[in-house]
Design a protein around this motif. Sequence first.
Motif, PDB file in Angstrom:
ATOM      1  N   SER A  94      49.399  35.956  33.874  1.00 20.28           N
ATOM      2  CA  SER A  94      48.175  36.161  34.654  1.00 20.28           C
ATOM      3  C   SER A  94      48.508  36.966  35.903  1.00 20.28           C
ATOM      4  N   ILE A  95      47.474  37.699  36.397  1.00 16.53           N
ATOM      5  CA  ILE A  95      47.564  38.442  37.663  1.00 16.53           C
ATOM      6  C   ILE A  95      46.304  38.084  38.459  1.00 16.53           C
ATOM      7  N   GLN A  96      46.529  37.687  39.702  1.00 19.66           N
ATOM      8  CA  GLN A  96      45.386  37.299  40.562  1.00 19.66           C
ATOM      9  C   GLN A  96      45.477  38.091  41.872  1.00 19.66           C
ATOM     10  N   TRP A  97      44.367  38.723  42.245  1.00 20.54           N
ATOM     11  CA  TRP A  97      44.316  39.495  43.501  1.00 20.54           C
ATOM     12  C   TRP A  97      43.202  38.879  44.344  1.00 20.54           C
ATOM     13  N   ARG A  98      43.539  38.419  45.555  1.00 20.89           N
ATOM     14  CA  ARG A  98      42.591  37.770  46.455  1.00 20.89           C
ATOM     15  C   ARG A  98      42.634  38.497  47.789  1.00 20.89           C
ATOM     16  N   TRP A  99      41.443  38.885  48.255  1.00 20.74           N
ATOM     17  CA  TRP A  99      41.330  39.496  49.597  1.00 20.74           C
ATOM     18  C   TRP A  99      40.026  39.000  50.217  1.00 20.74           C
ATOM     19  N   GLY A 100      40.172  38.569  51.432  1.00 17.07           N
ATOM     20  CA  GLY A 100      39.012  38.011  52.118  1.00 17.07           C
ATOM     21  C   GLY A 100      38.467  36.835  51.325  1.00 17.07           C
ATOM     22  N   ALA A 101      37.200  36.828  51.021  1.00 19.94           N
ATOM     23  CA  ALA A 101      36.570  35.751  50.227  1.00 19.94           C
ATOM     24  C   ALA A 101      36.440  36.155  48.771  1.00 19.94           C
ATOM     25  N   GLN A 102      37.011  37.322  48.384  1.00 13.90           N
ATOM     26  CA  GLN A 102      36.895  37.828  47.017  1.00 13.90           C
ATOM     27  C   GLN A 102      38.205  37.597  46.269  1.00 13.90           C
ATOM     28  N   GLN A 103      38.085  37.504  44.970  1.00  6.69           N
ATOM     29  CA  GLN A 103      39.296  37.454  44.149  1.00  6.69           C
ATOM     30  C   GLN A 103      38.965  37.936  42.743  1.00  6.69           C
ATOM     31  N   VAL A 104      39.987  38.558  42.127  1.00  3.48           N
ATOM     32  CA  VAL A 104      39.889  39.052  40.737  1.00  3.48           C
ATOM     33  C   VAL A 104      41.138  38.564  40.013  1.00  3.48           C
ATOM     34  N   ALA A 105      40.978  38.140  38.794  1.00  2.49           N
ATOM     35  CA  ALA A 105      42.121  37.617  38.037  1.00  2.49           C
ATOM     36  C   ALA A 105      42.034  38.093  36.602  1.00  2.49           C
ATOM     37  N   ALA A 106      43.192  38.309  36.030  1.00  2.00           N
ATOM     38  CA  ALA A 106      43.328  38.671  34.609  1.00  2.00           C
ATOM     39  C   ALA A 106      44.303  37.694  33.970  1.00  2.00           C
TER      40      ALA A 106
END
Length: 942
Positions: A94-106
């Motif tokens: 898995s890859i998770q990218w979080r910035w501020g209050a947002q996040q995207v994960a695969a």
Amino acid sequence: MLLIRKVVRAWQALGARTRLFLPILVLIVPFSAAKYHLLMAAATTTAQQQIALELPQVQRYLREVLPLPSQLNDLPALQKLLDTELQANPNLASIQWRWGAQQVAAHAPDGLRAQYPAWFTHLVTIAPVTARLVVPQPNAEPGELTLQTSTVESINSVWRVVAAQFWVTGMNIFTVFFLLGLILQATNRMLRRMADAAQQFKSGAHGFRMAVSGPREARAFAQVFNDMASEVQSLVRTLQQTQAALRTEKERAEVTLSSIGDGVITTNLAGLIETSNAMAQQLTGWSQQQAQGRPLEEVFELLDDVHHLAGRNSPTPLHLTDGVVHASNQVLLQPSGERCAIEYTAAPIRQTDGSAVGCVLVFRDVSEKHQLIQEISWQIGHDLLTGLHNRAAMQEPFNLAILQARHHHKLLAVCLLDLDHFQALNERYGGACGDSLLQKVALRLAAFAGDDHGLARLGGDEFVLLLKDQNDLAQVTEHILQVQTALSAPYLLDGQNIHLTASIGIAIYPRDDTQLDANLETLLRHADQAMYQAKQTGRNRFHVFDAQHDQEVQTHHDQRARIAQALQDGELRLYYQPKVNMRTGKIFGMEALLRWQHPEQGIVGPYHFLPLVEDTDLIIDIGEWVLHQALQQMQLWAAQGLHWAVSVNIAARHFQRSNFVARLGEILAGFPQVSPHKLELEILESAALEDVQHMRNVMASCQQLGVQFALDDFGTGYSSLAYLKRLPANTLKIDQTFVRDMLDDPDDLTLVDAIVGLAKAFDRRVVAEGVETVEHGLLLLQLGCDLAQGYGISRPMAADSVARWAASYVPAEAWRAWGSTQWEQADFPLLLAEHDHRIWVNRIVAQPAAQAVAEAPAAYPASFSTWYALRGKSLYGHLPAFIAVGPVLQRLRTQGMALLRLQIDGEVVSFTAGIASLLELQSSLASHLATLLSVAAAEKAM
């Protein structure tokens, strides 16, 4: 050495193929295991290194490409970028990218690309790796990149390496075992020829010879076998001639043995029976055919003096004795179970060189002689009329009982029984009737004594009973009452019912240190003195010769007299403990609790004096006094407009009184202003179960007067549903021990829940005792129990304090909030927040500095902070009342923790100066929490 021999024999018992293949296999397995262990370790290291190389590369790449779409909030582009990178790197889960209050994960699909069997994962120690990287972004807060590796592809690579080596190793092992099998097959052919020849010879074909052919080894073996066969054939002819001569001698010996009157058995050196004559067969119950070849101790089975098997436990078996052995007073056990008294002589059978080859056993039946001896012995120690032990025979069981009493630290009671008015009965009905009466008395005493106690007839109408292993005087008394009950039942003699009683004197050993060396005569003399005292007090009585006990009885008598005096002098008091409905906050009743206003000791609780009188009629006087006092107080309260129900505890002895209902009616009639429905009688559940039908009848009669009933301490009496259904109690009171511990003990919580459910099923009210905290009340409310009492509501108080307390009583805010709104259990922290923080602040303020250092400091109640940050924020984060709580909560916690540090450091001045601020913050938090509760309740009601 013995173990080594056993292992060698077990090894030699294996087949040739097994003995050849097994060591080779044992050598191959560890070497192969070591090889594959190293191979897997190397492959695992390679896979882990591969992951270690790939992770930084992925991080560097994503660090460069992620910030731009993140600034643009281009979520589809970011998702596609992460999915593409995840597909390009099979080692990533898995890859998770979080910035501020947002996040995207695969995330990689579950269970893909697994090329190895499931068990292989237990052998490979490759753990998933989580790598986090903080990525700075222009004009924005840094983002966090989280990479989670997958172990599937790494384990696949290890499996491919191992699987390739499996085939190579398998082919090598197969080749080795195949070649060895060919060699063994040739050897087996030669062994089969040898086995066939041996079988022919064994079956009696002593003229059979092997063909001398085949390889050199086979020809040599055949020649050796043929030479041996010729020698054996010659020996067999000689043996057959010798056996014929021995058979003739044996027949002559058997005729001789059959003609004598004693049993004769011969054995070989191993103890196996070879011969037994006719008398031996008759005495043992084994025929010659059955006995031959069996061990001597199996056929000649002896019992010891208590009829336990003794033959197998003999120090030296008879067939191994070196000299002549004589034995008398033996008991021979036959297969049918019959016993025969015998005496025997055993001696070894020796050859001309003096070596033993077996044993000869000669024995005879002495049953008649033995029976005569037993009869004489029995008459010496027994009373001929009753069959009981006589005085002479009591010495041995008495000595044993004394030793047991010392060893087990128990009491021995020597009880002397003298039948009351027996001489008059003997003169009235005659000596024969008197003897028959003594026999019936002896039978009843023997039935009671059994094997546990000693019993003897001293002569005339006197008997002595030894009560062994008694725990205390109460147990002795219980047994004596059982004896008196048994003896007092009518005796049927010549068609007439004769009534007989006994006076009993009891001497207890040991009762003090001066009796440690007491003997039977001394204790009988003491028992006789006590028996005389029993007759003096009216016959059909018993008396204990024990000065210490007499002093204890006098002490208890004095204590009971003092309690009676306290009742007479007005020293007893009634305290009242409120019972409230936690859901509504209403006070619905009081429980009257007895106290003793002792002139020297102050207020004394009931457990310190009621047990002394609960088995006497004084408990009835106390119970009626309590009823009068409670009804009088109810009358005073009713005049003030306080119409509370009052519950009164009734002792079992009082309740079981035949005139209880009548007396209760008379007492109620003396207070016409009090409604009988306001009086509740509490009876212990255990007392109610003693006689359910009687209890049911009395309760029904009282309920016709209007009185209510409650089963007190419910859950402690092991009552069944059938009993509960039969008892018409209006209320069940849950025992406080279960309620008090239910917050920490799941078993107690389950029991409380079950009792509440049981009360609802039977349409009974349920009241919980022992509610000590707000948490107790909240949990009970959740279980469906609204009615409660306990220290968490109020301690018992004097009657003149009850009205003032009721006027100022404010129920717990958490109970009120729970009762007015359907809260979920997850909202408990909100309901308890004000209570928990107030307790925390009070602990900080009240705990001295030295105690804070020595003990754990007051722990901050973090449950509400967690609720506030998570569940509370999601439900009520939009409410101004919720937002206002946060700053006050944070300041209170900061101030409290600072004061704790000052307290531990001994900064008394600074600590004292900060208390006012802490209390002000606590008050402010309480106000904000009340507002939040009100707003949240309104929100939930919408």
